[in-house]
Design an enzyme around this catalytic site. Structure first.
Site, PDB file in Angstrom:
ATOM      1  N   ARG A 109       1.010  -1.062   0.215  1.00  0.00           N
ATOM      2  CA  ARG A 109       0.044  -0.041   0.171  1.00  0.00           C
ATOM      3  C   ARG A 109       0.845   1.282   0.022  1.00  0.00           C
ATOM      4  NH1 ARG A 109      -4.920   2.099   3.579  1.00  0.00           N
ATOM      5  NH2 ARG A 109      -6.160   0.798   1.967  1.00  0.00           N
ATOM      6  N   HIS A 136      -7.494   0.804  -6.267  1.00  0.00           N
ATOM      7  CA  HIS A 136      -7.656   0.075  -5.129  1.00  0.00           C
ATOM      8  C   HIS A 136      -8.466  -1.422  -5.578  1.00  0.00           C
ATOM      9  CE1 HIS A 136      -7.817  -0.580  -0.960  1.00  0.00           C
ATOM     10  NE2 HIS A 136      -8.638   0.236  -0.311  1.00  0.00           N
ATOM     11  N   GLN A 139     -10.449  -3.625  -3.074  1.00  0.00           N
ATOM     12  CA  GLN A 139     -11.506  -2.802  -2.393  1.00  0.00           C
ATOM     13  C   GLN A 139     -12.905  -3.145  -3.218  1.00  0.00           C
ATOM     14  OE1 GLN A 139     -12.398  -0.712   0.566  1.00  0.00           O
ATOM     15  NE2 GLN A 139     -14.145  -1.149  -0.069  1.00  0.00           N
ATOM     16  N   ASP A 232     -16.532   8.504  -1.752  1.00  0.00           N
ATOM     17  CA  ASP A 232     -15.484   8.343  -0.994  1.00  0.00           C
ATOM     18  C   ASP A 232     -14.650   9.716  -0.325  1.00  0.00           C
ATOM     19  OD1 ASP A 232     -12.648   7.607  -0.054  1.00  0.00           O
ATOM     20  OD2 ASP A 232     -11.894   7.645  -2.129  1.00  0.00           O
ATOM     21  N   CYS A 273     -15.936   2.992   0.781  1.00  0.00           N
ATOM     22  CA  CYS A 273     -15.101   2.257   1.107  1.00  0.00           C
ATOM     23  C   CYS A 273     -14.359   2.277   2.437  1.00  0.00           C
ATOM     24  CB  CYS A 273     -13.723   2.453   0.125  1.00  0.00           C
ATOM     25  SG  CYS A 273     -13.195   4.252   0.138  1.00  0.00           S
ATOM     26  N   ARG A 318     -14.111  -7.256   2.737  1.00  0.00           N
ATOM     27  CA  ARG A 318     -12.597  -7.152   2.620  1.00  0.00           C
ATOM     28  C   ARG A 318     -11.854  -8.111   2.568  1.00  0.00           C
ATOM     29  NH1 ARG A 318     -10.277  -2.302   2.424  1.00  0.00           N
ATOM     30  NH2 ARG A 318      -8.858  -3.417   1.074  1.00  0.00           N
TER      31      ARG A 318
END
Ligand code: CP
Ligand code: NVA
Length: 330
Positions: A109, A136, A139, A232, A273, A318
């Site tokens: 990440r 991502h 996700q 987001d 998310c 997730r």
């Protein structure tokens, strides 16, 4: 997807996978979730070691990789934003060549997509993208798994993304929707739409899959009939504090409010998310309240807390989807 066909593959972005492979990850995750709920062991990667490289903070992604790794019988090692030599005294290439000799898989990440691509090119073991500025992808697997659980097959489902659509979440959802034959509307001021090159790529994919990829500056019109309204944060990790004022000015009309949910219709679910600024119970949330006088940003608290909100199911997924990615590629 047959799991063995993906052995040794990296998971860097959804553009690298076919719709069948993406569906395969989701269906495998649903199986793994059922096994976990039933208490059925699934230690498919017994004895392997994985390293989790985090140059940015995380709650969900880190915990998902650690718990999924342990459930699969593996030993995860976490390297945080400080404490390793990566980037400071040792190049990405050298780090990759070292870690690839000690570990069976590497999660990354951090910042540019080029970094995770570079790691993958040099590691010799599967590399998984746990978020870059551009994408991502784990996700989106969890998001689509959640949508499938709620409303069945993904093809034709309508997802409206509200807010900053040109960063990792907007970009990845556009790719995912294009791949899976869905209807995406990115709804924000034009300057927050994804880059033209990625739009062109997605429109090409959409022609093959039957997806519809659209852009709008009119929230009340865009959300009509949506299965999901997704948003987001307005300022992503790594962006400077100076952009807050501009983002608040530009994106407040695109906040997900109860009125917006009502305009979408009662079938519509709310997704995010996470983490989310829906109240002032965080230090940044308080700071923004003191500076700008607003007590929520991308989503109103009553929407976040409403029965239409499926954000915690999404967060749980997730773990199941990341488990599927690791088990399929190791
Ligand atoms: N959604 C997500 O990636 O959360 P974290 O930043 O907590 O990992
Ligand atoms: N766009 C957000 C996503 C967090 C999961 C960020 O990059 O900070």
């Amino acid at each position: 997807m047959k799991a063995h066909e993906l052995k040794g593959k990296n998971f860097l972005k959804l553009l690298d996978f076919t719709p069948e492979e993406i569906q395969g990850f989701i269906d495998f995750a649903i199986e793994l979730k059922a096994m976990k709920k039933a208490g059925t062991p699934h230690r498919y990667c017994e004895g392997k070691n994985i390293v989790l490289l985090f140059e940015k903070d995380s709650t969900r992604t880190r915990c998902a990789f650690e718990v999924a790794g342990a459930d699969l019988g593996m030993h995860p090692v976490y390297l945080g934003p400080s404490g390793s030599q990566m980037g400071k005294k040792e190049s990405i290439e050298d780090t990759a060549r070292v870690l690839g000799r000690m570990f069976d898989g590497i999660e990354y990440r951090g910042f540019g997509q080029d970094i995770v691509e570079d790691l993958a090119a040099n590691a010799g073991v599967p590399v998984w993208n746990g978020l870059t500025n551009e994408f991502h992808p784990t996700q989106v697997l969890a998001d689509f798994m959640t949508m499938q659980e709620v409303a069945g097959p993904l093809k034709g489902q309508k997802l409206v993304f509200m807010g900053d659509a040109r960063f990792n979440m907007g970009d990845s959802l556009m790719v995912g929707c294009a791949k899976m034959g869905m209807h995406l509307i990115a709804c924000s001021p034009k300057k927050y739409w994804p880059g033209q090159e990625l739009i062109d790529t997605c429109q090409k994919i959409a022609k093959e899959t039957g997806a519809v990829i659209e852009f709008s500056e009119n929230p009340f019109e865009a959300v009509k009939g949506a299965n999901v309204i997704y948003t987001d944060v307005w300022v992503s990790m790594g962006e400077p504090d100076e952009v807050w004022q501009e983002r608040i000015d530009d994106l407040t009309p695109f906040r997900v409010t109860a009125d917006i949910m009502e305009a979408a219709g009662e079938q519509c679910k709310f997704m995010h998310c996470l983490p989310s600024f829906h109240d002032v119970k965080t230090t940044i949330g308080k700071d923004i309240y003191d500076k700008f006088g607003i007590d929520c940003m991308e989503v109103a608290d009553d929407v976040f807390e409403s029965p239409a909100s499926i954000v915690f199911e999404e967060a749980e997924n997730r773990m199941h989807t990341i488990k599927a990615v690791m088990a399929a590629t190791l």
